[in-house]
Design a protein around this motif. Structure first.
Motif, PDB file in Angstrom:
ATOM      1  N   ALA A  16       0.773  -1.240  -0.333  1.00 15.17           N
ATOM      2  CA  ALA A  16       0.089   0.024  -0.117  1.00 15.17           C
ATOM      3  C   ALA A  16       0.557   1.929   0.104  1.00 15.17           C
ATOM      4  CB  ALA A  16      -0.661   0.103   1.548  1.00 15.17           C
ATOM      5  N   ARG A  17       1.916   0.936   0.329  1.00 14.57           N
ATOM      6  CA  ARG A  17       2.749   2.170  -0.009  1.00 14.57           C
ATOM      7  C   ARG A  17       2.904   3.195  -1.470  1.00 14.57           C
ATOM      8  NH1 ARG A  17       7.270   3.893   3.397  1.00 14.57           N
ATOM      9  NH2 ARG A  17       6.929   1.866   4.189  1.00 14.57           N
ATOM     10  N   ALA A  18       2.855   2.304  -2.125  1.00 11.97           N
ATOM     11  CA  ALA A  18       3.587   3.367  -3.103  1.00 11.97           C
ATOM     12  C   ALA A  18       1.794   3.991  -3.250  1.00 11.97           C
ATOM     13  CB  ALA A  18       3.255   1.980  -4.767  1.00 11.97           C
ATOM     14  N   LYS A  19       0.534   3.629  -3.110  1.00  8.94           N
ATOM     15  CA  LYS A  19      -1.229   3.835  -3.097  1.00  8.94           C
ATOM     16  C   LYS A  19      -0.909   5.615  -2.420  1.00  8.94           C
ATOM     17  CE  LYS A  19      -5.218   4.732  -4.537  1.00  8.94           C
ATOM     18  NZ  LYS A  19      -5.354   4.905  -5.896  1.00  8.94           N
ATOM     19  N   PHE A  20      -0.210   5.244  -1.347  1.00 11.01           N
ATOM     20  CA  PHE A  20      -0.053   6.372  -0.176  1.00 11.01           C
ATOM     21  C   PHE A  20       0.476   7.834  -0.530  1.00 11.01           C
ATOM     22  CE2 PHE A  20      -2.588   3.331   2.236  1.00 11.01           C
ATOM     23  CZ  PHE A  20      -4.265   3.889   3.146  1.00 11.01           C
ATOM     24  N   GLU A  21       2.043   6.727  -1.295  1.00 10.88           N
ATOM     25  CA  GLU A  21       3.131   7.798  -1.551  1.00 10.88           C
ATOM     26  C   GLU A  21       2.391   9.129  -3.192  1.00 10.88           C
ATOM     27  OE1 GLU A  21       5.980   5.959  -2.985  1.00 10.88           O
ATOM     28  OE2 GLU A  21       6.827   5.834  -0.233  1.00 10.88           O
ATOM     29  N   GLU A  22       1.403   7.981  -4.256  1.00 11.90           N
ATOM     30  CA  GLU A  22       0.783   8.238  -5.223  1.00 11.90           C
ATOM     31  C   GLU A  22      -0.082   9.895  -4.055  1.00 11.90           C
ATOM     32  OE1 GLU A  22      -2.536   7.211  -8.627  1.00 11.90           O
ATOM     33  OE2 GLU A  22      -0.900   6.189  -7.584  1.00 11.90           O
ATOM     34  N   LEU A  23      -1.206   8.931  -3.623  1.00 13.92           N
ATOM     35  CA  LEU A  23      -1.939  10.064  -2.905  1.00 13.92           C
ATOM     36  C   LEU A  23      -1.121  11.552  -1.835  1.00 13.92           C
ATOM     37  CD1 LEU A  23      -4.967   6.843  -2.000  1.00 13.92           C
ATOM     38  CD2 LEU A  23      -5.384   8.834  -3.573  1.00 13.92           C
ATOM     39  N   LYS A  24      -0.070  11.309  -2.216  1.00  9.81           N
ATOM     40  CA  LYS A  24       0.397  12.782  -0.637  1.00  9.81           C
ATOM     41  C   LYS A  24       0.112  11.802   0.977  1.00  9.81           C
ATOM     42  CE  LYS A  24       1.917  14.808  -4.326  1.00  9.81           C
ATOM     43  NZ  LYS A  24       2.480  14.211  -5.845  1.00  9.81           N
ATOM     44  N   ALA A  25      -0.315  10.925   1.038  1.00 10.06           N
ATOM     45  CA  ALA A  25      -0.391  10.963   2.461  1.00 10.06           C
ATOM     46  C   ALA A  25       0.434  12.000   3.462  1.00 10.06           C
ATOM     47  CB  ALA A  25      -0.800   9.511   3.559  1.00 10.06           C
ATOM     48  N   ASP A  26       0.231  12.504   4.145  1.00  8.65           N
ATOM     49  CA  ASP A  26       1.115  13.059   5.042  1.00  8.65           C
ATOM     50  C   ASP A  26       1.970  12.218   5.921  1.00  8.65           C
ATOM     51  OD1 ASP A  26       0.235  15.420   4.997  1.00  8.65           O
ATOM     52  OD2 ASP A  26      -1.785  14.705   5.454  1.00  8.65           O
ATOM     53  N   TYR A  27       1.906  11.403   6.466  1.00 11.00           N
ATOM     54  CA  TYR A  27       2.786  10.393   7.010  1.00 11.00           C
ATOM     55  C   TYR A  27       2.076   8.808   6.724  1.00 11.00           C
ATOM     56  CZ  TYR A  27       3.269  14.475  10.637  1.00 11.00           C
ATOM     57  OH  TYR A  27       3.182  15.529  10.606  1.00 11.00           O
ATOM     58  N   ILE A  28       3.335   8.024   6.399  1.00 15.50           N
ATOM     59  CA  ILE A  28       3.487   6.816   6.282  1.00 15.50           C
ATOM     60  C   ILE A  28       3.918   5.879   7.265  1.00 15.50           C
ATOM     61  CG2 ILE A  28       3.832   5.072   4.548  1.00 15.50           C
ATOM     62  CD1 ILE A  28       3.219   6.378   2.196  1.00 15.50           C
ATOM     63  N   LEU A  29       3.865   5.118   8.077  1.00 20.85           N
ATOM     64  CA  LEU A  29       4.025   4.309   8.944  1.00 20.85           C
ATOM     65  C   LEU A  29       4.230   3.089   8.841  1.00 20.85           C
ATOM     66  CD1 LEU A  29       2.084   5.606  11.642  1.00 20.85           C
ATOM     67  CD2 LEU A  29       3.801   7.062  10.721  1.00 20.85           C
TER      68      LEU A  29
END
Length: 375
Positions: free
Chosen positions: A352-365
């Protein structure tokens, strides 16, 4: 920076696996049980062994391809997932029956679908060759760009495409959705507890329930240590979850985690359903709608009208952090205008990291314990 931190539960504190199992079993029952459609091709049983559960989960969600698709389109509630998958197969079946029983099918597809209608479909389908095709779900829904609750409405478009019948019966506010929701609750809670959730005994008895099989994302003592530290630092902790109240409170209490959350800021699917009943014109209110997080932010004692009338995005968004594992959580946080931390402990894990990076999530844990590194 932050004053309030609101946590999702599934995929953040507790594993979603048993929820997905219960979702698959609900679809399976409604397709193959004599109490529902009673299709041939599989044998339904209310207390399947683990091997059967694994098989059913694998088949119904096509090796989780269906789950992944639904979640990336912003649907996070298991009740919605059950409704989508079962309704899709029902539409396919009715399209086949429409070839020889057009008038009867049109009547069913232009009225609310309840138990009596499903019994009628079962009778009409006797002797008709029909094969359930779970894998075709994604191919059919990929033809649409629908997201969030619009995905449920797209079922009406599929009816028109497959039968030529105009209808608007498929939606969050439908008797069939209610039926799917109650049947799911039977599976998850089992005979012992389901009446507390839906107000009646199980329609199909013999289900053990999954509430006693909850799986924590991280060892509970580690999560408790993090939550205790957050409270000691002065953060107000709340919950915004698609789980009903009993399924939220009981496992978190058993694991020693509930004590760290402000009781006034624990918002569950039960609260969302009650709000939808009070304000049906505002339904749906489930994620990715921001209602549960707004309620958690303002407090359970805040009037619903205050939640509805809050100007979004809020001015003090930097003071609120939503911690979730899904695109639906991300969408809700963005609607509010607050910060969002994605945990990689949901259905697809690190993928899921790539998806949240694409969405520009503020933080990824990597998991919820890493929240201390961003504060």
């Amino acid at each position: 920076m932050f004053r309030t931190i609101l946590f999702d539960v599934d995929g953040v504190l507790l594993s979603e696996e048993r929820y997905f199992d219960a979702s698959a079993l609900t679809v399976w029952e409604m397709l193959y049980s004599p109490k529902y459609l009673g299709l041939s091709g599989d044998t339904f049983e209310p207390a399947p062994e683990e091997g059967t559960i694994r098989r059913v989960r694998k088949e119904v969600f096509d090796d989780d391809k269906v789950l992944n698709f639904i979640k990336t389109r912003g649907i996070n509630a298991n009740w919605d997932m059950v409704y989508l998958v079962f309704s899709y197969e029902l539409v396919r079946l009715l399209a086949e029956l429409h070839k020889t029983k057009s008038a009867e099918v049109e009547t069913i597809l232009t009225s609310q679908i309840h138990r009596e209608a499903i019994a009628k479909v079962q009778e009409m389908a006797k002797g008709v060759e029909f094969k359930v095709d779970y894998a075709s779900f994604v191919a059919d829904f990929e033809k649409s760009t629908a997201e969030k609750q619009a995905l449920l409405l797209y079922l009406n478009d599929l009816v028109r495409e497959k039968t030529g019948i105009e209808t608007d019966i498929f939606s969050r506010n439908s008797e069939l959705w209610d039926l799917c929701q109650e049947t799911f609750q039977e599976w998850y809670l089992g005979d012992r507890l389901v009446a507390q959730s839906i107000g009646r005994p199980a329609y199909q008895e013999g289900k053990r329930g999954f509430l006693d099989d909850e799986i924590p994302i991280v060892e509970p003592k580690k999560m408790a240590k993090v939550l205790a530290e957050l409270k000691n630092r002065g953060y107000v902790l709340g919950i915004g979850t698609g789980r009903p109240r009993i399924e939220t409170v009981e496992p978190l209490k058993t694991m020693g985690l509930l004590q760290y959350f402000d009781e006034n800021r624990v918002v569950t699917a039960s609260d969302v359903l009650e709000a939808e009943k009070r304000y049906p014109e505002r339904a749906p209110l489930a994620k990715p709608q921001p209602y549960c997080y707004i309620k958690g932010m303002l407090g359970m004692d805040a009037h619903d009208e205050e939640c509805f009338n809050l100007a979004l995005p809020i001015e003090n968004g930097e003071e609120i952090l939503v911690v979730g594992d899904s695109v639906a959580d991300y969408m809700a946080a963005r609607s509010i205008g607050c910060k969002f931390a994605a945990t990689l402990t949901g259905l697809t894990g690190q993928e899921a990291r790539a998806k949240f990076e694409e969405l520009k999530a503020d933080y990824i844990l990597d998991d919820m314990t890493h929240i201390l590194t961003i504060l």
